[in-house]
Scaffold this motif. Structure first.
Motif, PDB file in Angstrom:
ATOM      1  N   UNK A  17      66.868 -13.055  21.350  1.00 31.87           N
ATOM      2  CA  UNK A  17      65.826 -12.984  20.322  1.00 31.87           C
ATOM      3  C   UNK A  17      65.672 -14.335  19.623  1.00 31.87           C
ATOM      4  N   UNK A  18      66.774 -14.997  19.309  1.00 33.97           N
ATOM      5  CA  UNK A  18      66.698 -16.329  18.695  1.00 33.97           C
ATOM      6  C   UNK A  18      65.947 -17.301  19.596  1.00 33.97           C
ATOM      7  N   UNK A  19      66.231 -17.264  20.881  1.00 32.84           N
ATOM      8  CA  UNK A  19      65.548 -18.159  21.821  1.00 32.84           C
ATOM      9  C   UNK A  19      64.067 -17.798  21.972  1.00 32.84           C
ATOM     10  N   UNK A  20      63.769 -16.513  21.935  1.00 27.17           N
ATOM     11  CA  UNK A  20      62.367 -16.092  22.002  1.00 27.17           C
ATOM     12  C   UNK A  20      61.602 -16.569  20.767  1.00 27.17           C
ATOM     13  N   UNK A  21      62.231 -16.480  19.597  1.00 27.56           N
ATOM     14  CA  UNK A  21      61.598 -16.930  18.357  1.00 27.56           C
ATOM     15  C   UNK A  21      61.323 -18.428  18.400  1.00 27.56           C
ATOM     16  N   UNK A  22      62.302 -19.199  18.870  1.00 26.03           N
ATOM     17  CA  UNK A  22      62.129 -20.649  18.982  1.00 26.03           C
ATOM     18  C   UNK A  22      61.014 -20.982  19.965  1.00 26.03           C
ATOM     19  N   UNK A  23      60.948 -20.254  21.064  1.00 30.60           N
ATOM     20  CA  UNK A  23      59.905 -20.466  22.064  1.00 30.60           C
ATOM     21  C   UNK A  23      58.540 -20.154  21.477  1.00 30.60           C
ATOM     22  N   UNK A  24      58.434 -19.048  20.770  1.00 26.78           N
ATOM     23  CA  UNK A  24      57.157 -18.667  20.154  1.00 26.78           C
ATOM     24  C   UNK A  24      56.723 -19.720  19.138  1.00 26.78           C
ATOM     25  N   UNK A  26      57.566 -22.912  19.061  1.00 30.50           N
ATOM     26  CA  UNK A  26      57.197 -24.155  19.736  1.00 30.50           C
ATOM     27  C   UNK A  26      55.818 -24.071  20.388  1.00 30.50           C
ATOM     28  N   UNK A  27      55.379 -22.849  20.695  1.00 32.27           N
ATOM     29  CA  UNK A  27      54.065 -22.655  21.318  1.00 32.27           C
ATOM     30  C   UNK A  27      53.003 -22.226  20.318  1.00 32.27           C
ATOM     31  N   UNK A  28      53.370 -22.146  19.046  1.00 32.53           N
ATOM     32  CA  UNK A  28      52.411 -21.769  18.015  1.00 32.53           C
ATOM     33  C   UNK A  28      51.974 -20.313  18.093  1.00 32.53           C
ATOM     34  N   UNK A  29      52.847 -19.456  18.596  1.00 35.79           N
ATOM     35  CA  UNK A  29      52.536 -18.031  18.722  1.00 35.79           C
ATOM     36  C   UNK A  29      53.117 -17.306  17.518  1.00 35.79           C
ATOM     37  N   UNK A  30      52.241 -16.647  16.759  1.00 34.75           N
ATOM     38  CA  UNK A  30      52.702 -15.886  15.602  1.00 34.75           C
ATOM     39  C   UNK A  30      53.118 -14.498  16.053  1.00 34.75           C
ATOM     40  N   UNK A  31      54.389 -14.181  15.834  1.00 34.01           N
ATOM     41  CA  UNK A  31      54.880 -12.865  16.200  1.00 34.01           C
ATOM     42  C   UNK A  31      56.173 -12.570  15.458  1.00 34.01           C
TER      43      UNK A  31
END
Length: 102
Positions: A17-24, A26-31
């Motif tokens: 989840x931490x890695x998914x949050x960082x990925x989101x 870095x890509x400017x995805x609000x979630x």
């Protein structure tokens, strides 16, 4: 977009989840991405406050049971063992986006 990542206890998903949050980020995805344990799954389904629920491979034996409790429009999917085992935030976020049609 609200993403839930569920596993048996909610602990093994924390790194993913931490890695998914960082990925989101870095890509400017609000979630919103949240890790939960198996005991919380029914409550989340009842609340219906998610766009996609991803299940860890440890929950494979419960996948059918979990999906039976959900309504037809709820997106619930098992995470590939390789993506989960390697804590691949990029690929798992892509899976969630794909499942939501984004």
């Amino acid at each position: 977009m609200n993403i839930i990542v569920a596993c048996t206890g909610g602990l093994s998903t924390s790194i993913l989840v931490d890695r998914m949050k960082k990925e989101a980020e870095s890509r400017g995805i609000e979630c919103s991405i949240e890790a939960i344990g198996k005991p919380e799954i029914d409550k989340k389904i009842e609340e219906a406050d998610f766009d996609v629920m991803l299940l860890s491979p440890q929950l494979a034996a419960y996948e059918s049971e979990i999906k039976e409790k959900a309504s037809e429009n709820m997106v619930i999917e098992l995470i590939d063992m390789v993506k989960f085992g390697s804590c691949d935030g990029h690929a798992t976020l892509n899976l969630a986006l794909e499942l939501c049609g984004k």
